[in-house]
Write an enzyme that holds these catalytic residues in place. Sequence first.
Site, PDB file in Angstrom:
ATOM      1  N   ILE A 569      -4.821 -19.564   1.445  1.00  0.00           N
ATOM      2  CA  ILE A 569      -5.723 -19.263   0.327  1.00  0.00           C
ATOM      3  C   ILE A 569      -5.962 -20.507  -0.519  1.00  0.00           C
ATOM      4  CG2 ILE A 569      -5.961 -17.931  -1.797  1.00  0.00           C
ATOM      5  CD1 ILE A 569      -4.422 -15.669  -0.408  1.00  0.00           C
ATOM      6  N   THR A 650       0.367 -18.824  -4.465  1.00  0.00           N
ATOM      7  CA  THR A 650       1.536 -18.420  -3.684  1.00  0.00           C
ATOM      8  C   THR A 650       1.759 -16.908  -3.829  1.00  0.00           C
ATOM      9  OG1 THR A 650       3.211 -18.617  -5.425  1.00  0.00           O
ATOM     10  CG2 THR A 650       2.560 -20.645  -4.286  1.00  0.00           C
ATOM     11  N   LYS A 674       0.649 -11.202  -6.910  1.00  0.00           N
ATOM     12  CA  LYS A 674       0.858  -9.888  -7.536  1.00  0.00           C
ATOM     13  C   LYS A 674       2.218  -9.752  -8.196  1.00  0.00           C
ATOM     14  CE  LYS A 674      -0.441  -8.244  -3.481  1.00  0.00           C
ATOM     15  NZ  LYS A 674      -1.413  -9.248  -3.003  1.00  0.00           N
ATOM     16  N   ALA A 706      -8.873  -8.731  -3.718  1.00  0.00           N
ATOM     17  CA  ALA A 706      -9.304 -10.030  -3.188  1.00  0.00           C
ATOM     18  C   ALA A 706     -10.549 -10.470  -3.963  1.00  0.00           C
ATOM     19  CB  ALA A 706      -9.552  -9.965  -1.694  1.00  0.00           C
ATOM     20  N   LEU A 708     -13.186  -8.496  -4.571  1.00  0.00           N
ATOM     21  CA  LEU A 708     -13.878  -7.345  -5.160  1.00  0.00           C
ATOM     22  C   LEU A 708     -13.577  -7.234  -6.655  1.00  0.00           C
ATOM     23  CD1 LEU A 708     -13.289  -4.597  -2.439  1.00  0.00           C
ATOM     24  CD2 LEU A 708     -15.299  -6.056  -2.761  1.00  0.00           C
ATOM     25  N   GLY A 759      -5.472 -12.819  12.278  1.00  0.00           N
ATOM     26  CA  GLY A 759      -5.054 -13.388  11.000  1.00  0.00           C
ATOM     27  C   GLY A 759      -5.122 -12.435   9.837  1.00  0.00           C
ATOM     28  N   GLU A 762       0.239 -10.473   7.661  1.00  0.00           N
ATOM     29  CA  GLU A 762       1.205 -11.523   7.338  1.00  0.00           C
ATOM     30  C   GLU A 762       1.853 -11.970   8.646  1.00  0.00           C
ATOM     31  OE1 GLU A 762       1.742 -12.929   4.430  1.00  0.00           O
ATOM     32  OE2 GLU A 762       0.299 -11.633   3.400  1.00  0.00           O
ATOM     33  N   ASP A 773       2.906  -3.951  -0.438  1.00  0.00           N
ATOM     34  CA  ASP A 773       1.765  -4.656  -1.022  1.00  0.00           C
ATOM     35  C   ASP A 773       0.808  -3.674  -1.701  1.00  0.00           C
ATOM     36  OD1 ASP A 773       0.280  -7.266  -1.226  1.00  0.00           O
ATOM     37  OD2 ASP A 773      -1.243  -6.063  -0.207  1.00  0.00           O
ATOM     38  N   LYS A 777      -0.262  -3.114  -5.846  1.00  0.00           N
ATOM     39  CA  LYS A 777      -1.624  -2.959  -6.377  1.00  0.00           C
ATOM     40  C   LYS A 777      -1.752  -1.670  -7.189  1.00  0.00           C
ATOM     41  CE  LYS A 777      -3.670  -5.663  -2.626  1.00  0.00           C
ATOM     42  NZ  LYS A 777      -4.615  -5.701  -1.494  1.00  0.00           N
ATOM     43  N   GLY A 894      -8.646 -11.568   3.847  1.00  0.00           N
ATOM     44  CA  GLY A 894      -9.165 -12.824   4.371  1.00  0.00           C
ATOM     45  C   GLY A 894      -9.131 -13.912   3.320  1.00  0.00           C
TER      46      GLY A 894
END
Length: 917
Positions: A569, A650, A674, A706, A708, A759, A762, A773, A777, A894
């Site tokens: 990223i 990170t 996060k 991401a 959005l 990809g 993880e 994850d 969120k 992505g």
Amino acid sequence: MRSLAITSPVPPTSAAAARRQPRSSASGREVVSQCLKCEINKDRPLGGYLRIGQSQGSLLRHGSKNFIAQAAAISVEQDEVSTYLPKGDMWSVHKFGGTCMGTPQRIQNVADIVLGDSSERKLIIVSAMSKVTDMMYSLVHKAQSRDDSYTMALDQIFEKHMASAKELLDGEDLARFLSQLHSDISNLRAMLRAIYIAGHATESFSEFVVGHGELWSAQILSYAIQKSGTACSWMDTREVLVVKPSGYNLVDPDYLESKKRLQKWFSRQPAEIIVATGFIASTAENIPTTLKRDGSDFSAAIIGSLVRARQVTIWTDVDGVFSADPRKVSEAVILSTLSYQEAWEMSYFGANVLHPRTIIPVMKDNIPIVIRNMFNLSAPGTVICKQPANEDGDLDACVKSFATIDNLALVNVEGTGMAGVPGTSSTIFSAVKDVGANVIMISQASSEHSICFAVPEKEVAAVSAALHVRFREALAAGRLSKVEIIHGCSILAAVGLRMASTPGVSAILFDALAKANINVRAIAQGCSEYNITVVLKQEDCVRALRAAHSRFFLSKTTLAVGIIGPGLIGATLIKQLGEQVAVLKENMNIDVRVVGITGSSTMLLSDSGVDLSRWKEDLQTESKPADLAIFVRHLSENHVFPNKVLVDCTADTNVASHYYDWLKKGIHVITPNKKANSGPLDRYLKLRTLQRASYTHYFYEATVGAGLPIISTLRGLLETGDNILRIEGIFSGTLSYIFNNFEGTRSFSDVVAEAKEAGYTEPDPRDDLSGTDVARKVIILARECGLRLELSDIPVKSLVPEPLTSCSSADEFMQKLPSFDQDWARQRHEAEAAGEVLRYVGVVDVLNKKGRVELQRYKKDHPFAQLSGSDNIIAFTTSRYKEQPLMVRGPGAGAEVTAGGVFCDILRLASYLGAPS
């Protein structure tokens, strides 16, 4: 002791006489000295002799004040006026400083500029050649310090002018100038020898010595102009300009007497081009003096006023007056026009414009001053005039420029006994005056409880001591509580004539300073409203200047960016920044400078900005061992850029734990990480409280969707008063991809392997399949809605089969995953039989103050069932959107879209800091 016989011819005193009668050089014990004359006998023909038969010591012992005054006197011829001095627009006045007169080639360039001026009459004011005035002061200092090297220094000055003359002049003009130069050097040698013996130089002697640089440069230029075939005279302004002391090492022009003397001078030499000496003048008693530092500009303004010139052009080595010091603000712009008042304010507050005194003579006659660059004749320069009209929209800006003064201290006198007591301020500033300190700024609250003022740092010790002595009794009795000294201060002044009629200027200025995390210690503004002055820490001054300059759209909004984590990223973000940085500068007035990039092992630092086209190579060849503390200090201690932001790319909990400290230091934080917002609740609440209470921003849009706009949409609903009832969505782009492709006869393990290969997952797919994850969120959104939940409060349905949680590696997990395909096939079959699909969702149940992460089944016509690829979808059910929830849908995974979300936060920060939206 032996006697010294000094046989000294009294020299010609006018330029005309100088040409009629060349002076001879001294030989042996005979010296020619203009300064050592005992009396003025105006009726006696020039060329008489004065013989002094005394010992050296006796000569100096008898050097009384009257003797010195007479010795330094300059006779003024009492010729009858025969030629009228014309005045008005036919005159243009040009002033050339020492830099412009620095070399023979530059002097020739000056001559070309003068000859290219089509004005009917021209008056040219010149300074000494570059560094010569300082060299002359040094001569006096060395002589009175009994430093024998003064003779060598005088020889160097002689050689400099002789070499310049030989390069520029020839024939009779060269011979005439060299003769005069030899004579002047001999006079100076005698005077400096006398100063050397006495170990002391009076002010008159010193100013007589230092004024020679202008005499020589004026003569050289006048001869250079004559060489072209154009008639030209040179003027020793000591014969014309009369000044009187005004205290504090300043002088005031005597305009009436100066007009008379200029008329008399012109009657003798009615030239159309006159080259006059700057800097030097004489007193009413005809004693040589100077106009002090920056005196040549003052000379030009005075003479411009005397002849009512069309304009006065000050030639220098810059293109005009800048909106701020270009050494501190690289984006500073040239101002096309300034009012007299604006120029006055700027020069007072340290801007390199003009000395404030220079503006007075031309201001009263409405004569424009033009600042131009001799080395860039194509630049139009800056016009300083009465009140410029709008042109090209340039003057619409209410703040025209910013100036700073460094190395100040703030003195604060405070006490309840000051309120309502007449004379307190007078007593304070009387004490300050007694120690000769210069008060730069004063500020007092209407309560009269305290008064503070700024003085130069070098004078504050004397001021403090004087105030403690003066208020000893009041301090002892408690009427005054303290005399406080705050060291290390600077002044920032915003200047603009239109500030007086524009509401909100102060608000904009202080908003810009607050957003740059600048603390203001004192404020002052006169009722004229031409300037707003603030006192700051000196270490914050450059940053404050850049922040204020940017906020008023005089330059780009500059962001100094430190990127932590140049992985997938982070590297994608750097690539996007590199592709857009020029566009942002050109179209959006935003200057993004990446001043540091750090990974886990190495870091790359730059004061002005990393080259984003080759940062990977530089990280290998020019990097240092990674140290997060040093990395952050490099960013925070950069005083060039006012706005600083750390971008954490990170997923590291340790990095996220530093956000609070960074925000407290005034560093903005942007992240897709996060961990901070989903970590311990008390730490999250502390972080958000700090962010809301300060002007430091914390943006984390990319933590949930991401690229959005999930967080911003939720905030928009809450801030407009909508009630959030439920948030439900597919928050994982990875799991969206897996279940969108888990159909037909495909096995679950094949789809996971495909997602890993593409990809989307993880490195260890269990990190995605565990649901942690998604749970993070859900927690972030729940906390945005005001729910005080911990991560442990969220029940999570893990998709990792229990026996595989203990696999030692991702490879082992992928090898064993196919053994569970049959169970997954069964769940898919059951869903399809009911006309449904499987989707992995997160839910925030605001009404019941709960959250959960689970595998759900949805009808095939449900929006959640119609996704493709790695799309995310989030549904907001609110009081306004109850029957039909508000949906946000788009790619949710992505590097490109996540980096794009971070990039959007950077631009949003720039907008908050003043960039045009």
